[in-house]
Design an enzyme around this catalytic site. Sequence first.
Site, PDB file in Angstrom:
ATOM      1  N   ASP A  82      -0.859  -6.311  -0.287  1.00  0.00           N
ATOM      2  CA  ASP A  82      -1.233  -5.692   0.981  1.00  0.00           C
ATOM      3  C   ASP A  82      -2.739  -5.566   1.129  1.00  0.00           C
ATOM      4  O   ASP A  82      -3.444  -5.262   0.167  1.00  0.00           O
ATOM      5  CB  ASP A  82      -0.660  -4.264   1.025  1.00  0.00           C
ATOM      6  CG  ASP A  82       0.451  -4.118   2.043  1.00  0.00           C
ATOM      7  OD1 ASP A  82       0.593  -4.989   2.930  1.00  0.00           O
ATOM      8  OD2 ASP A  82       1.188  -3.122   1.937  1.00  0.00           O
ATOM      9  N   LYS A  99      -0.894  -9.546   3.022  1.00  0.00           N
ATOM     10  CA  LYS A  99      -0.179  -9.025   4.199  1.00  0.00           C
ATOM     11  C   LYS A  99      -1.095  -8.047   4.914  1.00  0.00           C
ATOM     12  O   LYS A  99      -1.751  -7.234   4.265  1.00  0.00           O
ATOM     13  CB  LYS A  99       1.113  -8.331   3.767  1.00  0.00           C
ATOM     14  CG  LYS A  99       1.859  -7.659   4.926  1.00  0.00           C
ATOM     15  CD  LYS A  99       3.261  -7.257   4.551  1.00  0.00           C
ATOM     16  CE  LYS A  99       3.355  -5.977   3.745  1.00  0.00           C
ATOM     17  NZ  LYS A  99       2.858  -4.788   4.440  1.00  0.00           N
ATOM     18  N   ASP A 109       0.837  -1.201   0.000  1.00  0.00           N
ATOM     19  CA  ASP A 109       0.000   0.000   0.000  1.00  0.00           C
ATOM     20  C   ASP A 109       0.876   1.257   0.000  1.00  0.00           C
ATOM     21  O   ASP A 109       0.363   2.380  -0.082  1.00  0.00           O
ATOM     22  CB  ASP A 109      -1.028  -0.010   1.139  1.00  0.00           C
ATOM     23  CG  ASP A 109      -0.403  -0.042   2.518  1.00  0.00           C
ATOM     24  OD1 ASP A 109       0.841  -0.121   2.611  1.00  0.00           O
ATOM     25  OD2 ASP A 109      -1.157   0.008   3.515  1.00  0.00           O
ATOM     26  N   SER A 110       2.189   1.062   0.036  1.00  0.00           N
ATOM     27  CA  SER A 110       3.120   2.175  -0.203  1.00  0.00           C
ATOM     28  C   SER A 110       2.833   2.821  -1.554  1.00  0.00           C
ATOM     29  O   SER A 110       3.287   3.931  -1.824  1.00  0.00           O
ATOM     30  CB  SER A 110       4.569   1.680  -0.155  1.00  0.00           C
ATOM     31  OG  SER A 110       4.744   0.547  -0.990  1.00  0.00           O
ATOM     32  N   GLU A 155      -1.432  -5.463   8.530  1.00  0.00           N
ATOM     33  CA  GLU A 155      -0.750  -4.834   9.655  1.00  0.00           C
ATOM     34  C   GLU A 155      -1.463  -5.127  10.968  1.00  0.00           C
ATOM     35  O   GLU A 155      -2.702  -5.144  11.014  1.00  0.00           O
ATOM     36  CB  GLU A 155      -0.685  -3.312   9.449  1.00  0.00           C
ATOM     37  CG  GLU A 155       0.164  -2.908   8.256  1.00  0.00           C
ATOM     38  CD  GLU A 155       0.296  -1.399   8.091  1.00  0.00           C
ATOM     39  OE1 GLU A 155      -0.096  -0.643   9.010  1.00  0.00           O
ATOM     40  OE2 GLU A 155       0.799  -0.979   7.029  1.00  0.00           O
ATOM     41  N   GLU A 185       8.974  -3.989  10.620  1.00  0.00           N
ATOM     42  CA  GLU A 185       9.430  -2.730  10.026  1.00  0.00           C
ATOM     43  C   GLU A 185       9.944  -1.786  11.107  1.00  0.00           C
ATOM     44  O   GLU A 185       9.279  -1.578  12.130  1.00  0.00           O
ATOM     45  CB  GLU A 185       8.254  -2.079   9.268  1.00  0.00           C
ATOM     46  CG  GLU A 185       8.600  -0.732   8.662  1.00  0.00           C
ATOM     47  CD  GLU A 185       7.586  -0.251   7.626  1.00  0.00           C
ATOM     48  OE1 GLU A 185       6.628  -1.000   7.294  1.00  0.00           O
ATOM     49  OE2 GLU A 185       7.766   0.884   7.137  1.00  0.00           O
TER      50      GLU A 185
HETATM   51  O1  KIV Z   1       3.474  -1.048   1.678  1.00  0.00           O
HETATM   52  C1  KIV Z   1       4.618  -1.506   1.576  1.00  0.00           C
HETATM   53  O2  KIV Z   1       5.305  -1.341   0.565  1.00  0.00           O
HETATM   54  C2  KIV Z   1       5.151  -2.249   2.702  1.00  0.00           C
HETATM   55  C3  KIV Z   1       6.629  -2.405   2.736  1.00  0.00           C
HETATM   56  C4  KIV Z   1       7.253  -1.117   3.111  1.00  0.00           C
HETATM   57  C5  KIV Z   1       7.054  -3.494   3.601  1.00  0.00           C
HETATM   58  O3  KIV Z   1       4.434  -2.665   3.552  1.00  0.00           O
END
Ligand code: KIV
Length: 255
Positions: A73, A102, A34-35, A104, A171
């Site tokens: 994500d 993934k 989600d970056s 959080e 992280e």
């Molecule tokens: O969103 C993302 O790219 C991430 C990485 C920074 C691990 O969660």
Amino acid sequence: MHDSGEKIACLTAYDASFARLADAAGVEIVLVGDSLGMVVHGHGTTVGVTNEDIVYHTQAVATGLSRAFLMADMPFLSFATRDAAIHGAQQLMQKGGAKMVKLEGGAVQADIVEFLTARGVPVCGHLGLQPQMVHKLGGFKVQGREDALAEQMREDARVLEQAGADMLLIECVPSGLARSITQSAGVPVIGIGAGPDVDAQILVMHDILGVSRGRVPRFVKNFMLGRDDIEAAMKAYVDDVKSGAFPAAEHGFGE
Ligand code: KIV
């Protein structure tokens, strides 16, 4: 690789062309993070990213991969209930082509992790700095420096693994804490700003190519420096992860 101790090279990607380059460079896990809200959409946080955004970019990335494992994500609040989480994961896997999602959060997410994994959704838990919590945290800060918070994170890792998490990502934590979580974990642990003693390293693609805007976090290395093509930079990143040359002490947050 986890069992043999071979370091695992991971990288984010958001489109087919860069995914193809990462795959060819030997990256083993590609994350549609989600970056993308920050490096692709240009926002200051990841909070505005939706599941539709991640599905769209995951579909694109999937077409660029021939070998690497594809992780996607789950964005902010998209897994706040069992119904939302299973629907979101279904979209990411069926439409997007992700092999793992993934999410959080620590022990608070154990119920969701158990619910998803019991239904065939592989899950990577994300501990340490959780960028989706930025407005609660008041900024992007190193996590787990205090003994009580470090112990809480070790417990979160244990609980997530027990709930069925297939991987963990940590992280921005001190290297010693990442080492102790990795040593106790029975699943692979990916680090970002977590020192060298984890099973895998990940960075945001724009960061290794030196095209991110604003302040660059300490754990980032620009692999374009001294190189004149993107494929060489990605290969150098993979080589340095494999050899242990990356991350160096300067990329970490101490013990
Ligand atoms: O969103 C993302 O790219 C991430 C990485 C920074 C691990 O969660």
